[in-house]
Enzyme design. Structure first.
Site: not given
Ligand code: IDP
Ligand code: MG
Length: 138
Positions: A51, A93, A118, A121, A132
């Protein structure tokens, strides 16, 4: 020419809730091929690398804590356009906003904690997929 590959993670919430089978069923039902798979509890070091793009964001620490809180299932999947296709299966997300029909939309919800739990990944580009997969299947 070999098919495109992606890294899929069933996150600790997905494993803890017993949804690994349901999530992988959707990947296979879509027609993608699972070519490698391992269950592990990820170290902070691995997660910080995975990350790295989110370092400094308010949810970074909660994200590392959540992602190391229990076992995850790491999956190598392949198929034409699997990166885009799995992101589409996963949904947005934010699980509250994720469309019904998607993994996050059907199976996820907001639990009122600092980081969105969620379920999955998926790599977001060929470059991240390569990076990755190298981290999780070294
Ligand atoms: P993604 O998993 O949909 O690619 P990313 O922006 O890469 O989303 O963010 C990685 C992970 O960080 C997300 O899957 C989620 O678990 C967490 N996350 C991302 N943005 C937020 C936020 O604004 N609030 C809380 N958790 C977040
Ligand atoms: Mg991501």
């Amino acid at each position: 020419m070999s098919a495109e590959e992606t890294l899929i993670l069933v996150k600790p919430d997905g494993v803890a809730r017993g949804l690994t089978g349901e999530i992988l069923r959707r990947v296979e039902a879509k027609g993608y091929r699972i070519t490698d798979l391992r269950m592990l509890t990820a170290s902070r070091e691995l997660l910080a690398e995975h990350y790295e793009e989110h370092e400094g964001k308010p949810f970074f620490e909660p994200l590392l804590e959540f992602m190391s809180s229990g076992p995850v299932v790491a999956v190598r999947a392949e198929g034409n356009r699997v990166i885009e296709g799995f992101r589409s299966l996963a949904g947005a997300t934010d699980p509250t906003a994720a469309a019904p029909g998607t993994i996050r939309g059907d199976l996820g919800r907001d639990w009122g904690v600092a980081v969105q739990q969620n379920l999955v990944h998926g790599s977001d580009s060929t470059l991240s997929a390569e990076r990755e997969l190298g981290l999780w299947f070294a």
